[in-house]
Design a protein around this motif. Sequence first.
Motif, short mmCIF file in Angstrom:
data_model
loop_
_atom_site.label_atom_id
_atom_site.label_comp_id
_atom_site.label_asym_id
_atom_site.label_seq_id
_atom_site.Cartn_x
_atom_site.Cartn_y
_atom_site.Cartn_z
N TYR A 304 1.13 -1.21 -0.13
CA TYR A 304 0.09 0.07 -0.03
C TYR A 304 0.77 1.21 0.07
CZ TYR A 304 -3.71 -3.26 1.33
OH TYR A 304 -4.65 -4.21 1.39
N LEU A 341 -3.66 4.64 -1.12
CA LEU A 341 -4.70 5.22 -0.40
C LEU A 341 -4.71 6.55 -0.16
CD1 LEU A 341 -4.14 2.20 2.34
CD2 LEU A 341 -5.91 2.16 0.47
N ARG A 343 -7.72 8.27 1.44
CA ARG A 343 -8.56 8.70 2.59
C ARG A 343 -8.13 7.88 3.98
NH1 ARG A 343 -14.56 8.11 -0.29
NH2 ARG A 343 -14.16 9.69 -1.70
N SER A 345 -10.40 6.87 6.10
CA SER A 345 -11.05 5.86 6.35
C SER A 345 -10.55 4.55 5.58
CB SER A 345 -12.61 6.00 5.82
OG SER A 345 -12.29 6.29 4.30
N ARG A 346 -9.82 4.49 4.31
CA ARG A 346 -9.40 3.34 3.91
C ARG A 346 -7.99 3.04 4.62
NH1 ARG A 346 -8.56 3.58 -2.19
NH2 ARG A 346 -8.72 1.52 -1.71
N LYS A 349 -9.26 1.08 7.68
CA LYS A 349 -9.71 -0.20 7.39
C LYS A 349 -8.50 -1.29 6.97
CE LYS A 349 -13.34 -0.10 4.66
NZ LYS A 349 -14.19 -0.11 3.64
N GLU A 631 -10.90 3.45 -5.88
CA GLU A 631 -11.58 2.15 -5.26
C GLU A 631 -12.62 2.17 -3.99
OE1 GLU A 631 -8.79 -0.52 -4.19
OE2 GLU A 631 -7.84 -0.74 -6.06
N ALA A 632 -12.55 3.38 -3.45
CA ALA A 632 -13.58 3.58 -2.49
C ALA A 632 -15.04 3.90 -2.99
CB ALA A 632 -13.32 5.13 -1.53
N GLU A 636 -18.98 5.30 1.15
CA GLU A 636 -17.85 5.06 2.31
C GLU A 636 -17.57 6.35 3.02
OE1 GLU A 636 -13.13 4.20 2.83
OE2 GLU A 636 -14.18 4.01 0.64
N ASP A 638 -16.24 9.19 4.98
CA ASP A 638 -15.01 10.08 4.95
C ASP A 638 -14.64 10.71 6.34
OD1 ASP A 638 -12.80 11.28 4.23
OD2 ASP A 638 -13.61 12.58 2.87
#
Length: 911
Positions: A304, A341, A343, A345-346, A349, A631-632, A636, A638
Amino acid sequence: MFTFTPLLGAQSASPASQSLLEFDGGIKVLVDVGWDESFDVEKLKEIEKHVPTLSFILLTHATTAHIGAFVHCCKHFPQFKNIPVYATTPVISLGRTLLQDLYESTPLACSTVPADALAESSYSLGNTNPNILMQAPTSEEIANYFSLINPLKYSQPTQPQQLPNTPPLGSLTITAYSAGHTLGGTIWHIQHGMESIVYAVDWNQARERALPGAAWFGEVGGEVIKELRRPTAMICSSRGTGLKKAVGLNQRDEALVSLVRETVANGGSVLIPSDSSARILELAHLLEETWKETGSQMNNAKVYLASRTAGATMRYARSMLEWMEKGIENDSFDFKHITLLERKSRVTKMLAQTEPRVILASDASLEWGFSKDAVRSLASDSRNLVILTERIGDFGSSNNALGRYLWEFWNEKNPAAEGDAISVASFSGEGTQVSSRSARAVALDGQELPLYQQYLARQRQLQTTMQGDTGAALETSGAVGDDWSASTSTTSEDSDDEHQGRLLNTATILRHTRKKLGLSDEELGVKILVQRKNVHDWDVRAKRGDEKVFPFVAKQRRADEFGEVIRPEEFARADEEEAAPEALREGAKKENEVGQKRKWEDLTIQTRDGGRQKKTRKADTDDKGPNDGGEASDDEPDDDLEHIEGPSKVIFETETLQLHCRIAFVDFSALHDLRIINNLLPLIQPRKLIFVAGDEAETEKLAEEARTVLAARAGEASNAVDVFTPDLGDTIDASVDTNAWSVKLSRSMVRKLQWQKVRGLGVVAITGRLAAASLASSAEEEEDTPAKKKARLDAVSSTAENDKMDATPILDVVPANFSTAVRTVAQPFHVGDLRLPDLRKFLQAAGMTAEFGGGGVLVINGSVSVTINKLTNRVEVDGGAYNLTDRKSDGVTFYKVKRKIYEGLAVVAGS
């Protein structure tokens, strides 16, 4: 005259770099606007003091240490953004993504209002410091500031733009050369008269996977290129020279890959903190190629890249392959094995997963960016590994960065490897407790709001006094309240992205708040043509950008040509209409009520289950590939940084981490080492050498090594070599004319001079006699007639006393009885700097064919060659025996070429 003053980055562990170069005539050049992760405005005071007198600015690298304070200075320092700035295209593009990532990641990047600026307020808060944040720049403002930078290419001599009310630049030229280390990194060469300055900070001679090396040497031969050889002064960085020995590219890469492979095999995850725009390109390319070649060995681990601007950075990298190492592939940064990535949030996760992962995250100091979140998640597991890729500097604050603590911990646990570029052996944290400080922005409360209002009022008054145009970017006192967002929203869909500041983007607010802000006509700029009545002219001379274009504001139409109201729901896309046609009409009707506004890029609709989701305009996602953060899903959440509307302050929260993970170090900073610079200095042969950008120990060590090497080369005593190690604020006089004296020319001598122009300089040969001022004056008076004496006395009667006190010697003509003795000394000679590209143009204009062959040889008519000996700097013409048949014939190529060479030089005879 040339003087050098380090403003930041000398004799210091902080990587921030700021340098001031001053030339004869008052020309001031600022090189780099660096900052460190302390984001202390006190470190920018020197820049602010010199802003009114700066001629232009040069930027070297797209890193926080070299460009971190650029946006802050543009927004908060009056007249700063009017100064011409020069950088390469990659530095401009990657610097923009770096600072966008920085300001979106931490509120500290905005910096806090200095305590002394709040002390004068009538609203006293006692001895407490509220840490009120300065106004944060928007993404549009950041893009606009970087659009003002003038892009340059490598090896392209450029004359900087002259600003009004600044000293004339004359024939000053700047040239950028590759510095390696980062994409578009620059070694600057500045030529001003007899002064030749080479500014080389943070360079790397070795070529890497994606990045080229420093351009000290030409493509042919082992000699340093002519423009960088024998400079008046060379400013060089000492950071990185403390390493015991450098390692090869393959050894460095293999060390990092082996650490990753070992950790993944044991079920652990790897964190590699790095910057978000420069060195991250080399690391990402290495991981992508490794997974492409040996993906089967690590098929249970994903890679990532976590950065808020990762997608934009990689798109810029794919568009600038010509700036990279030769042979780089077009899809090198179109990742197939790395997931981007953008965000939080991602990232959260991803960190919640249990399988092995390799995380390349910003930033290296672990003070801001996703690397700080990652180390919190990975620190508790002994199977995990944190690989430091560069030495973390000390920012000079009581609260050192987390990355600095890990670096000191690694040195303490591995004292035998101090100075090594690689430590494959990793060390466990052993449960050590580490304090980690995080910053969070909250809204102002109580007396803090009027305190901030008074601070803004003083800033507006200061900017109005200085006649700067940045006052429009400050909030009004009335806007600092509940109606903050309503008073600063824009009313035009087609507003120009290049307008500077919130008020320049909003013509309506400018019209109604001009008196409230106290804006003058100069501050309104060219907008005065549409904001003021009966104003039909504006002086655009010496203006730049939008100030030279007639303003136009497209009004938002509420009805079409027939007077009908435009209903947005009637123009919805098919997929939106199909998803929720009735809810869309209801939502649109509510949003279009009086007093309600909606952003053109967002469409909020109500789903069938009663929830609400946010649709993003297609233009934002069409240019994102599967790994560019696209991809989000649309629904989703934020949960990025909470954006506070209106003025805010920063509060700090401290948490304790149990450090069980392992720590390793592999040097990926790509900086020159002691061996490289010792081998290179004798080839460059600088007359003055200045070392900056390093801590005290390595700077002094490198200075001693340089004195020894240069003295051995010159065969002189070590103390005869001028090597300087200035401290912050010290001014170094490194002029080429430190042994010059001032003399006056007699009137008889001036009448005899025959000046010749050579590339903008006047050249003349003088043979004269130096005499005291009194003796020379008496000799001249004897030659004057009584009428001339009377006229001269009348003209200088007011300054007669000052002339008597002037003891400057006078250079007079040689008497007739001495002329024979010195006649053989003053022989005519040629002056000029012959360049083969210029000679090629002259010969082609004369009807001859002139093309470059191998090794920098100019071939004319296929029979005559012209080269320049790099050692003696002499022009060598080889015509062959068959061209010497008739010396008087104009058709002989050999003599026609020599004639053109002499025509390009000035013949200076003795006078």
